[in-house]
Design a protein around this motif. Sequence first.
Motif, mmCIF file in Angstrom:
data_model
loop_
_atom_site.group_PDB
_atom_site.id
_atom_site.type_symbol
_atom_site.label_atom_id
_atom_site.label_comp_id
_atom_site.label_asym_id
_atom_site.label_seq_id
_atom_site.Cartn_x
_atom_site.Cartn_y
_atom_site.Cartn_z
ATOM 1 N N ASP A 1 36.897 37.287 42.086
ATOM 2 C CA ASP A 1 36.700 37.728 40.682
ATOM 3 C C ASP A 1 35.217 37.458 40.470
ATOM 4 O O ASP A 1 34.861 36.331 40.582
ATOM 5 C CB ASP A 1 37.597 37.056 39.598
ATOM 6 C CG ASP A 1 39.168 37.741 39.711
ATOM 7 O OD1 ASP A 1 39.222 38.873 39.171
ATOM 8 O OD2 ASP A 1 39.889 37.153 40.270
ATOM 9 N N LYS B 1 31.172 43.686 36.691
ATOM 10 C CA LYS B 1 32.540 42.606 36.679
ATOM 11 C C LYS B 1 33.391 43.463 37.795
ATOM 12 O O LYS B 1 33.474 44.775 37.877
ATOM 13 C CB LYS B 1 33.166 42.838 35.350
ATOM 14 C CG LYS B 1 32.399 42.283 34.491
ATOM 15 C CD LYS B 1 33.283 42.029 33.012
ATOM 16 C CE LYS B 1 32.678 41.028 32.131
ATOM 17 N NZ LYS B 1 33.302 41.102 30.882
ATOM 18 N N ARG C 1 36.961 42.926 40.870
ATOM 19 C CA ARG C 1 38.032 42.020 41.443
ATOM 20 C C ARG C 1 38.268 42.668 42.645
ATOM 21 O O ARG C 1 38.664 43.772 42.535
ATOM 22 C CB ARG C 1 39.280 41.958 40.452
ATOM 23 C CG ARG C 1 40.304 41.031 41.211
ATOM 24 C CD ARG C 1 41.404 40.939 39.984
ATOM 25 N NE ARG C 1 42.700 40.255 41.120
ATOM 26 C CZ ARG C 1 42.598 39.042 41.005
ATOM 27 N NH1 ARG C 1 41.765 38.182 40.802
ATOM 28 N NH2 ARG C 1 43.783 38.487 41.703
#
Length: 201
Positions: free
Chosen positions: A130, A149, A151
Amino acid sequence: MRPALPCLPLALAFAGTGASAAPTPFAGPRVEVMLGYDATELPDEDGPEVMFGLRAGKDYGSGPWRVGFDVDLSRSNADKVVTDLFVPGDRIHVEYGTDLYLGLRVGRRLGDHSFGYGLAGAASTHMAVDYSGDLDTIPTEPGGPEPEKFRRPGRLIGFWTGGGIEFALDGPFFLRSEYRYANFHDGLYRHQALVGIGSRF
Protein backbone atom coordinates in the motif's frame (compact mmCIF):
# COMPACT_ATOMS: atom_id res chain seq x y z
CA MET A 1 32.64 -77.15 17.34
CA ARG A 2 31.87 -79.22 14.23
CA PRO A 3 28.06 -79.15 14.70
CA ALA A 4 28.23 -75.35 14.50
CA LEU A 5 30.07 -75.29 11.18
CA PRO A 6 26.94 -75.79 8.99
CA CYS A 7 25.40 -72.73 10.67
CA LEU A 8 28.38 -70.50 9.85
CA PRO A 9 27.32 -69.60 6.25
CA LEU A 10 23.82 -68.77 7.49
CA ALA A 11 25.23 -66.53 10.23
CA LEU A 12 27.49 -64.76 7.73
CA ALA A 13 24.54 -64.23 5.41
CA PHE A 14 22.53 -62.58 8.17
CA ALA A 15 25.50 -60.44 9.12
CA GLY A 16 25.91 -59.29 5.54
CA THR A 17 22.23 -58.46 5.29
CA GLY A 18 22.41 -56.34 8.43
CA ALA A 19 25.46 -54.48 7.15
CA SER A 20 23.83 -53.66 3.81
CA ALA A 21 20.72 -52.38 5.60
CA ALA A 22 22.70 -49.87 7.66
CA PRO A 23 21.51 -46.31 6.96
CA THR A 24 23.61 -44.17 4.64
CA PRO A 25 24.87 -41.02 6.43
CA PHE A 26 23.13 -37.79 5.32
CA ALA A 27 20.60 -39.70 3.21
CA GLY A 28 16.92 -40.57 3.44
CA PRO A 29 13.75 -38.61 4.23
CA ARG A 30 13.93 -35.75 6.75
CA VAL A 31 11.87 -33.05 8.46
CA GLU A 32 13.01 -29.94 10.34
CA VAL A 33 12.05 -26.62 11.86
CA MET A 34 13.82 -23.40 10.85
CA LEU A 35 14.51 -20.03 12.43
CA GLY A 36 16.56 -17.19 11.03
CA TYR A 37 17.12 -13.62 9.85
CA ASP A 38 15.17 -12.22 6.91
CA ALA A 39 16.27 -9.08 5.01
CA THR A 40 14.18 -7.50 2.27
CA GLU A 41 14.78 -4.68 -0.21
CA LEU A 42 13.32 -2.05 2.13
CA PRO A 43 15.40 -0.37 4.87
CA ASP A 44 15.47 -2.10 8.25
CA GLU A 45 14.02 0.87 10.13
CA ASP A 46 12.00 -1.38 12.44
CA GLY A 47 14.84 -3.61 13.57
CA PRO A 48 15.78 -7.22 12.81
CA GLU A 49 13.38 -9.34 10.80
CA VAL A 50 12.79 -12.96 11.81
CA MET A 51 11.65 -15.87 9.64
CA PHE A 52 10.41 -19.27 10.83
CA GLY A 53 9.14 -22.32 9.02
CA LEU A 54 8.99 -26.05 8.37
CA ARG A 55 10.92 -28.07 5.80
CA ALA A 56 10.71 -31.60 4.45
CA GLY A 57 12.88 -33.40 1.92
CA LYS A 58 14.79 -36.47 0.96
CA ASP A 59 18.43 -37.11 0.04
CA TYR A 60 19.97 -39.89 -2.02
CA GLY A 61 23.56 -41.01 -1.49
CA SER A 62 26.30 -42.42 -3.72
CA GLY A 63 29.77 -42.49 -2.23
CA PRO A 64 30.51 -39.08 -0.67
CA TRP A 65 27.95 -37.28 -2.89
CA ARG A 66 24.32 -36.50 -2.08
CA VAL A 67 21.42 -35.29 -4.24
CA GLY A 68 18.08 -34.34 -2.74
CA PHE A 69 15.04 -32.08 -2.85
CA ASP A 70 13.50 -29.58 -0.43
CA VAL A 71 9.97 -28.30 0.14
CA ASP A 72 9.40 -25.70 2.84
CA LEU A 73 6.80 -23.25 4.10
CA SER A 74 7.83 -20.19 6.09
CA ARG A 75 6.59 -16.87 7.43
CA SER A 76 8.34 -13.66 8.40
CA ASN A 77 7.76 -10.55 10.49
CA ALA A 78 9.24 -8.46 7.67
CA ASP A 79 5.98 -6.45 7.45
CA LYS A 80 6.87 -2.81 7.77
CA VAL A 81 5.79 0.79 7.31
CA VAL A 82 8.26 3.28 5.81
CA THR A 83 7.65 7.01 5.44
CA ASP A 84 9.45 9.65 3.36
CA LEU A 85 10.61 6.97 0.96
CA PHE A 86 10.21 8.79 -2.37
CA VAL A 87 8.96 12.25 -1.43
CA PRO A 88 8.46 13.95 1.96
CA GLY A 89 5.31 12.78 3.66
CA ASP A 90 4.63 9.65 1.63
CA ARG A 91 3.93 6.28 3.26
CA ILE A 92 4.42 2.70 2.15
CA HIS A 93 3.17 -0.39 3.97
CA VAL A 94 4.52 -3.80 2.92
CA GLU A 95 2.90 -6.96 4.24
CA TYR A 96 4.33 -10.42 3.53
CA GLY A 97 2.40 -13.68 3.59
CA THR A 98 3.43 -17.34 3.42
CA ASP A 99 6.59 -18.22 1.50
CA LEU A 100 6.89 -21.46 -0.45
CA TYR A 101 10.23 -22.88 -1.61
CA LEU A 102 10.73 -25.91 -3.83
CA GLY A 103 14.14 -26.93 -5.08
CA LEU A 104 17.06 -29.31 -5.38
CA ARG A 105 20.29 -29.53 -3.46
CA VAL A 106 23.58 -31.19 -4.29
CA GLY A 107 26.41 -31.68 -1.84
CA ARG A 108 29.31 -33.73 -0.58
CA ARG A 109 30.26 -35.20 2.77
CA LEU A 110 32.98 -33.16 4.44
CA GLY A 111 33.64 -35.75 7.11
CA ASP A 112 31.90 -38.27 9.31
CA HIS A 113 29.70 -35.62 10.90
CA SER A 114 29.34 -32.81 8.34
CA PHE A 115 27.91 -32.30 4.88
CA GLY A 116 28.21 -29.24 2.63
CA TYR A 117 25.71 -28.43 -0.11
CA GLY A 118 24.42 -25.90 -2.61
CA LEU A 119 20.77 -25.42 -3.50
CA ALA A 120 18.56 -23.80 -6.12
CA GLY A 121 14.88 -23.77 -7.02
CA ALA A 122 11.65 -21.82 -7.33
CA ALA A 123 10.31 -19.38 -4.75
CA SER A 124 6.83 -18.02 -4.24
CA THR A 125 5.71 -15.34 -1.79
CA HIS A 126 2.55 -13.34 -1.16
CA MET A 127 3.14 -9.61 -0.75
CA ALA A 128 0.71 -6.71 -0.46
CA VAL A 129 1.94 -3.13 -0.93
CA ASP A 130 0.00 0.00 0.00
CA TYR A 131 1.49 3.34 -1.04
CA SER A 132 0.07 6.82 -0.54
CA GLY A 133 1.23 10.40 -0.29
CA ASP A 134 0.25 12.83 2.44
CA LEU A 135 -1.79 15.58 0.75
CA ASP A 136 -1.26 17.92 3.70
CA THR A 137 2.55 17.89 3.53
CA ILE A 138 3.32 17.37 -0.17
CA PRO A 139 3.19 20.71 -2.02
CA THR A 140 1.13 20.54 -5.21
CA GLU A 141 0.35 23.19 -7.79
CA PRO A 142 -3.29 24.10 -8.38
CA GLY A 143 -4.65 21.75 -11.02
CA GLY A 144 -1.48 19.66 -10.90
CA PRO A 145 -1.26 15.85 -10.45
CA GLU A 146 -2.04 14.49 -7.01
CA PRO A 147 0.34 12.08 -5.29
CA GLU A 148 -0.06 8.48 -6.39
CA LYS A 149 -1.99 5.93 -4.38
CA PHE A 150 -1.84 2.26 -5.20
CA ARG A 151 -2.23 -1.17 -3.71
CA ARG A 152 -0.60 -4.25 -5.17
CA PRO A 153 -1.66 -7.54 -3.64
CA GLY A 154 -0.69 -10.84 -5.18
CA ARG A 155 1.67 -13.75 -5.32
CA LEU A 156 5.17 -13.25 -6.67
CA ILE A 157 7.14 -16.04 -8.35
CA GLY A 158 10.92 -16.05 -8.54
CA PHE A 159 14.00 -18.16 -7.96
CA TRP A 160 16.20 -18.90 -4.98
CA THR A 161 19.73 -20.15 -4.47
CA GLY A 162 22.15 -20.60 -1.62
CA GLY A 163 24.15 -23.10 0.37
CA GLY A 164 24.86 -24.46 3.81
CA ILE A 165 26.40 -27.06 6.08
CA GLU A 166 24.59 -29.87 7.87
CA PHE A 167 25.97 -31.41 11.06
CA ALA A 168 25.02 -34.87 12.30
CA LEU A 169 23.96 -35.07 15.96
CA ASP A 170 23.19 -38.11 18.12
CA GLY A 171 20.88 -40.64 16.51
CA PRO A 172 18.83 -39.42 13.54
CA PHE A 173 19.01 -35.73 14.50
CA PHE A 174 20.89 -33.02 12.63
CA LEU A 175 21.64 -29.30 12.81
CA ARG A 176 21.84 -27.07 9.74
CA SER A 177 23.28 -23.61 9.04
CA GLU A 178 22.18 -22.06 5.74
CA TYR A 179 22.14 -18.88 3.64
CA ARG A 180 19.72 -18.35 0.76
CA TYR A 181 18.83 -15.56 -1.64
CA ALA A 182 15.46 -15.18 -3.40
CA ASN A 183 14.77 -12.82 -6.30
CA PHE A 184 11.34 -11.90 -7.67
CA HIS A 185 10.29 -9.65 -10.53
CA ASP A 186 10.29 -5.83 -10.20
CA GLY A 187 13.61 -5.97 -8.36
CA LEU A 188 12.22 -7.51 -5.18
CA TYR A 189 14.60 -9.78 -3.28
CA ARG A 190 15.23 -11.42 0.07
CA HIS A 191 18.34 -12.50 1.96
CA GLN A 192 17.86 -15.15 4.64
CA ALA A 193 20.35 -16.66 7.09
CA LEU A 194 18.86 -19.49 9.12
CA VAL A 195 19.48 -22.47 11.35
CA GLY A 196 17.43 -25.64 11.31
CA ILE A 197 17.15 -28.66 13.54
CA GLY A 198 15.51 -31.86 12.37
CA SER A 199 15.46 -35.61 12.14
CA ARG A 200 15.85 -38.27 9.49
CA PHE A 201 13.68 -41.36 9.46
